[in-house]
Structure formats: C-alpha cells, structure tokens
Motif scaffolding. Structure first.
Motif, PDB file in Angstrom:
ATOM      1  N   ALA A 207       0.803  -1.223   0.000  1.00  0.00           N
ATOM      2  CA  ALA A 207       0.000   0.000   0.000  1.00  0.00           C
ATOM      3  C   ALA A 207       0.833   1.269   0.000  1.00  0.00           C
ATOM      4  O   ALA A 207       0.377   2.313  -0.485  1.00  0.00           O
ATOM      5  CB  ALA A 207      -0.943   0.000   1.208  1.00  0.00           C
ATOM      6  N   GLU A 293     -17.455  -3.756  -2.433  1.00  0.00           N
ATOM      7  CA  GLU A 293     -16.115  -3.376  -1.981  1.00  0.00           C
ATOM      8  C   GLU A 293     -15.950  -1.874  -1.849  1.00  0.00           C
ATOM      9  O   GLU A 293     -15.191  -1.386  -1.013  1.00  0.00           O
ATOM     10  CB  GLU A 293     -15.068  -3.920  -2.951  1.00  0.00           C
ATOM     11  N   PRO A 297     -14.186  -0.160   4.394  1.00  0.00           N
ATOM     12  CA  PRO A 297     -13.016   0.644   4.792  1.00  0.00           C
ATOM     13  C   PRO A 297     -11.720  -0.057   4.404  1.00  0.00           C
ATOM     14  O   PRO A 297     -11.640  -1.284   4.375  1.00  0.00           O
ATOM     15  CB  PRO A 297     -13.154   0.735   6.312  1.00  0.00           C
ATOM     16  N   SER A 298     -10.702   0.759   4.105  1.00  0.00           N
ATOM     17  CA  SER A 298      -9.381   0.208   3.804  1.00  0.00           C
ATOM     18  C   SER A 298      -8.594   0.074   5.101  1.00  0.00           C
ATOM     19  O   SER A 298      -8.476   1.045   5.865  1.00  0.00           O
ATOM     20  CB  SER A 298      -8.622   1.109   2.833  1.00  0.00           C
ATOM     21  N   PRO A 299      -8.022  -1.107   5.390  1.00  0.00           N
ATOM     22  CA  PRO A 299      -7.273  -1.269   6.649  1.00  0.00           C
ATOM     23  C   PRO A 299      -5.878  -0.670   6.606  1.00  0.00           C
ATOM     24  O   PRO A 299      -5.241  -0.508   7.650  1.00  0.00           O
ATOM     25  CB  PRO A 299      -7.214  -2.794   6.805  1.00  0.00           C
ATOM     26  N   HIS A 300      -5.378  -0.349   5.414  1.00  0.00           N
ATOM     27  CA  HIS A 300      -3.978   0.059   5.291  1.00  0.00           C
ATOM     28  C   HIS A 300      -3.686   1.384   5.985  1.00  0.00           C
ATOM     29  O   HIS A 300      -2.607   1.576   6.530  1.00  0.00           O
ATOM     30  CB  HIS A 300      -3.582   0.139   3.818  1.00  0.00           C
ATOM     31  N   ARG A 307      -7.947  -0.588  12.890  1.00  0.00           N
ATOM     32  CA  ARG A 307      -7.630  -1.544  11.831  1.00  0.00           C
ATOM     33  C   ARG A 307      -8.326  -2.880  12.095  1.00  0.00           C
ATOM     34  O   ARG A 307      -8.883  -3.485  11.176  1.00  0.00           O
ATOM     35  CB  ARG A 307      -6.122  -1.744  11.734  1.00  0.00           C
ATOM     36  N   ALA A 310     -11.916  -2.569  11.184  1.00  0.00           N
ATOM     37  CA  ALA A 310     -12.108  -2.500   9.731  1.00  0.00           C
ATOM     38  C   ALA A 310     -11.982  -3.877   9.089  1.00  0.00           C
ATOM     39  O   ALA A 310     -12.771  -4.252   8.210  1.00  0.00           O
ATOM     40  CB  ALA A 310     -11.093  -1.539   9.118  1.00  0.00           C
ATOM     41  N   ARG A 314     -14.915  -5.861   7.053  1.00  0.00           N
ATOM     42  CA  ARG A 314     -14.733  -6.347   5.682  1.00  0.00           C
ATOM     43  C   ARG A 314     -15.097  -7.834   5.596  1.00  0.00           C
ATOM     44  O   ARG A 314     -15.787  -8.265   4.667  1.00  0.00           O
ATOM     45  CB  ARG A 314     -13.270  -6.137   5.254  1.00  0.00           C
ATOM     46  N   TRP A 366      -7.635  -8.954   4.243  1.00  0.00           N
ATOM     47  CA  TRP A 366      -6.589  -8.131   3.641  1.00  0.00           C
ATOM     48  C   TRP A 366      -6.641  -8.169   2.117  1.00  0.00           C
ATOM     49  O   TRP A 366      -6.172  -7.244   1.449  1.00  0.00           O
ATOM     50  CB  TRP A 366      -5.212  -8.607   4.099  1.00  0.00           C
ATOM     51  N   PRO A 368      -7.653  -7.731  -1.580  1.00  0.00           N
ATOM     52  CA  PRO A 368      -8.581  -6.934  -2.388  1.00  0.00           C
ATOM     53  C   PRO A 368      -9.124  -7.766  -3.548  1.00  0.00           C
ATOM     54  O   PRO A 368      -8.740  -8.921  -3.744  1.00  0.00           O
ATOM     55  CB  PRO A 368      -7.692  -5.794  -2.900  1.00  0.00           C
ATOM     56  N   LEU A 373      -3.545  -2.027  -7.934  1.00  0.00           N
ATOM     57  CA  LEU A 373      -2.539  -1.197  -7.258  1.00  0.00           C
ATOM     58  C   LEU A 373      -1.192  -1.298  -7.959  1.00  0.00           C
ATOM     59  O   LEU A 373      -0.555  -0.283  -8.259  1.00  0.00           O
ATOM     60  CB  LEU A 373      -2.412  -1.622  -5.795  1.00  0.00           C
TER      61      LEU A 373
END
Length: 442
Positions: A207, A293, A297-300, A307, A310, A314, A366, A368, A373
């Motif tokens: 990320a 999706e 929320p994005s955990p990164h 985190r 999140a 997910r 984790w 996607p 990316l």
C-alpha cells in the motif's frame, strides 16, 4: 483492431443500473476557473494614464476612489532559467603561521563536478517522473541558455543513483513486511546492440511502497527470485510463472500463497461478450462485487483497534453479501456450454482454473478484489518506455528501476518526489550509506 484503437476501455464499463447501488453525485467537471492555493499571488496595480483622468461628462479631473477596484485574475508563467554560480571560498590565516583555513564548499554530487544536486534531481524527475528523454531535455535546456549534452545529463543521473542506492535497497524489506503484496511485470527494451532485446520490469508493491527490478527473463525462476522468501499472500494475474515459482518442491512447501485478480477475469468476459451476449449476466454479478467493496473501509491507513474493526467489518460484509454472489458466478459458469477455443470457453477456463485463488478474499480481509494497485505503479514505466524506448546498458536498467521505485513510493506516501530525492541525496552525500525513505503524509 478497431476495438483496441477506438473502443472504450473495459475499465470504464458501467454495470447494469439495477446491480449498482446509488452513489453520491460526482463533482461536475468543466473548464471553469480552478482554485490555485499553491501559486504565489503577485499584486499588480493598474492606474489610469494621466491623459485619461478626465471626466467624460464635465471635463473635470478624475479623483482616485480610495479602496475601490475592479479585480480579476490571470495565470502567468515565469520561465525557468539557469544560473552559473561562482563560489568564492574565503581563506583565513593567523599571524602565528598556522596552516590557512578555507570556508567549506557546498555539497557536490560528483567530487569536483560542475552541476548541483538539485540540477541532477530535476533531470531525474523530468525523465522518470514526466517521461522526457535526455535528448529532448538537452534541446529544451539549449533553448533556455544552457549548453549541455545528453551524456553529461546521464552522468548526473548515474551519480545521483549511486548516492540513493542504499535507500533503493531498503525498499524490498518495507514491501515484504506487508501481510499482502501485489506483483506484476511488463516488458522493457535493452537497446545496447542492434534493434534491442526484450527484458522485463518486475514489480512488487504494497500500500505504501514499490520496488522495481529489470532482469532479462520472464521465467518462473525469475519470479521465484523476485518473490524471494516472502511468507505472506501475493496478488497476481494468471501468468503461470508465479504459480511455478510458488509450487511446493523437494526443498519444502511454498513460502507464500497466491490470490488472483477479478479485474483480469472481468476483462476476459468483456472480450467474450462481443460474440457471447450471455456474458452480460456474469459481468453484472462481478459489478455487484465491486459495488460492495466500494463501501468497505481500507485497513492500510488505520492502526490498532481501528484496523482490527475494519478487517472484521470487511470479513463480515463479504461473508454476508459477496459470498452469495461468488456462488452465483460459479453456478452460472458451470451452466454454460461453449465451443472449444471460443472466447467464452477461454474466459470460463481462465476463471475456473484460478477459482481457489479468486475466492480467498471471502476468508482473508486483507485481500482486495484486483491487482490494480501494482498495475498503476507500472504505468509510469510503460509511458516512459514509449518515450525513451528502454535502456542502453545494464547500468541504465538499474538506474531506471531505482528512480521509478523511489519516485512512485514518494507519490504513494504523499510526499513530493522532487523534494524527497533532494532530501535523500543531500543526506547521503553528507553521510554515505544513509537510508532515507519517503515520509508518509498521514
């Protein structure tokens, strides 16, 4: 061929209206004035000429109306210019007869060299950040008063890369510390002899960091070397070299596991839809997966309890909403009948052959849906390749991989690449071997 040249990108395809939840209206795009918070403001007063300070009605003299102006804006340009700095280092001595003392010189990229560190950073950013070949920069500089040849420009790039080498070598540890990484590759030309040979730019990314390397091979052995001893999850496309590289062998089980990209699956069905309209159904189902999706929320960007929450959200949403869609996609695929070698059969075999890795996202928060990316991080290399065609030497591939890696990592972390390269270079010149990675803006 007409579709490739003139057709819409498959990435811009809109899912069926009934399959897509309502989304907030996007900002209208147009050609109106844009806010320019980064530009310095220069105030310009425009008074009337003395001859015009006469009333058109009575002929009397016009008087200034204090505080009243009619304002407008204009974006202008101040052309870049080069200066030749002549440093005069003052010398000092003592009547006692000791050795003279001279004021220190500023940091130099090359000992005894004539070009500054920020000049080399500018060249690097123009070539690897904005895809301007050195020959083109040479012509631009000449127009602006600086006479320099492309070989001299290359010498500055190579010297700058030597100072930044420790920072580049620190990137793999950052990438491989992530529980999930993305990997991909694209071709890169080696132009040392004849028409050139096709080498390959391999990329691993997480990320907030990117690491490129450019070896001459695209084999499974090279993929194994690129992945090293990574023990997490690797998101890839369906290229067989990754599967070869991660197979368990005589030396033990595979150190990492593969997950696969739904965007590549989707592209296969978009291609097949032209001759098999039935693909519209599966494309709608995949579109619904992406719509789910989009709200997660994005955990990164999170840490600690946030985190953890999140990741739990997910996983719960995917189990509740995505799992039935995935089952529906598989049922649809198994119900299809297609001719061997057809576009539909190719798309079905591609998806079902990777099915195990495509469904890992349902049990691993984790993971996607796609490998976009790392594809975005390869984009600059592809555009650069189209402009300066590749590298003329092994050293050229090393320098290209270094600058693309550091520039793109800086962009991912929200730091201006030019400021970062200058900061890292000055630190390395003062203290050779210093590792300076881009700072995060978070």
């Amino acid at each position: 061929m007409q579709q490739r040249l003139f057709g819409a990108s498959s990435e811009k395809r809109k899912p069926a209206a009934e399959a897509t939840p309502p989304t907030p209206a996007r900002k209208q795009r147009g050609h109106g004035p844009r806010a320019q918070p980064q530009l310095p403001v220069q105030e310009v007063e425009l008074p009337l000429d003395e001859a015009d300070k006469v009333c058109g009605l009575c002929g009397g003299a016009l008087k200034e109306w204090t505080g009243q102006t009619e304002d407008s804006q204009e974006v202008s340009v101040v052309e870049r210019h080069f200066v030749l700095k002549r440093y005069r280092r003052q010398k000092y001595r003592c009547p006692c007869g000791c050795a003279p003392v001279t004021a220190p010189a500023p940091p130099r990229l090359i000992e005894g060299g004539r070009y500054s560190v920020d000049f080399a950073v500018h060249i690097a950013l123009q070539k690897y950040g904005f895809h301007l070949p050195l020959a083109r920069q040479e012509r631009m500089f000449e127009r602006e008063g600086l006479v320099v040849d492309s070989q001299t420009l290359w010498d500055q790039l190579s010297a700058l890369a030597m100072h930044l080498q420790p920072s580049y070598e620190a990137l793999p540890a950052v990438v491989f510390a992530s529980p999930l990484i993305h990997a991909d590759e694209t071709h890169w030309y080696m132009l040392d002899k004849g028409p050139g040979k096709k080498w390959y730019a391999w990329t691993v990314a997480c990320a907030d960091a990117v690491y490129h390397r450019i070896p001459p091979s695209r084999s499974g052995a090279t993929a194994r070397q690129v992945l090293g001893g990574y023990t997490g999850v690797v998101m890839v496309d369906g290229y067989a070299a990754y599967q070869t590289a991660t197979k368990s062998g005589a030396d033990g089980p595979a150190s990492c596991s593969l997950v696969f990209c739904w965007a590549h699956v989707r592209r296969k069905f978009v291609e097949a839809e032209r001759v098999a309209p039935v693909c519209a159904e599966v494309l709608s189902l995949i579109g619904q997966l992406y719509a789910i999706e989009a709200d997660l929320p994005s955990p990164h960007a999170l840490e600690g309890e946030q985190r953890t929450a999140a990741l739990a959200q997910r996983l719960a949403v995917r189990q509740e909403k995505s799992a039935p869609l995935v089952a529906a996609i598989r049922d649809w695929a198994l119900a299809q009948r297609s001719l061997p070698g057809s576009a539909l059969r190719t798309a079905l075999e591609y998806m079902l052959g990777l099915w195990k890795g495509l469904t890992v996202f349902l049990s691993n928060a984790w993971v996607p849906l796609d490998n976009n990316l790392v594809e975005r991080q390869l984009r600059d290399m592809v555009v650069g390749r189209k402009n300066h065609y590749g590298s003329k030497s092994l050293r050229g591939t090393e320098v290209a991989a270094l600058f693309y890696s550091l520039i793109e990592t800086a962009r991912l972390r929200g730091e201006d690449p030019g400021r970062y390269l200058l900061r890292a270079a000055l630190a390395a010149i003062d203290n050779p071997g210093t590792v300076t990675l881009p700072s995060s803006s978070d």
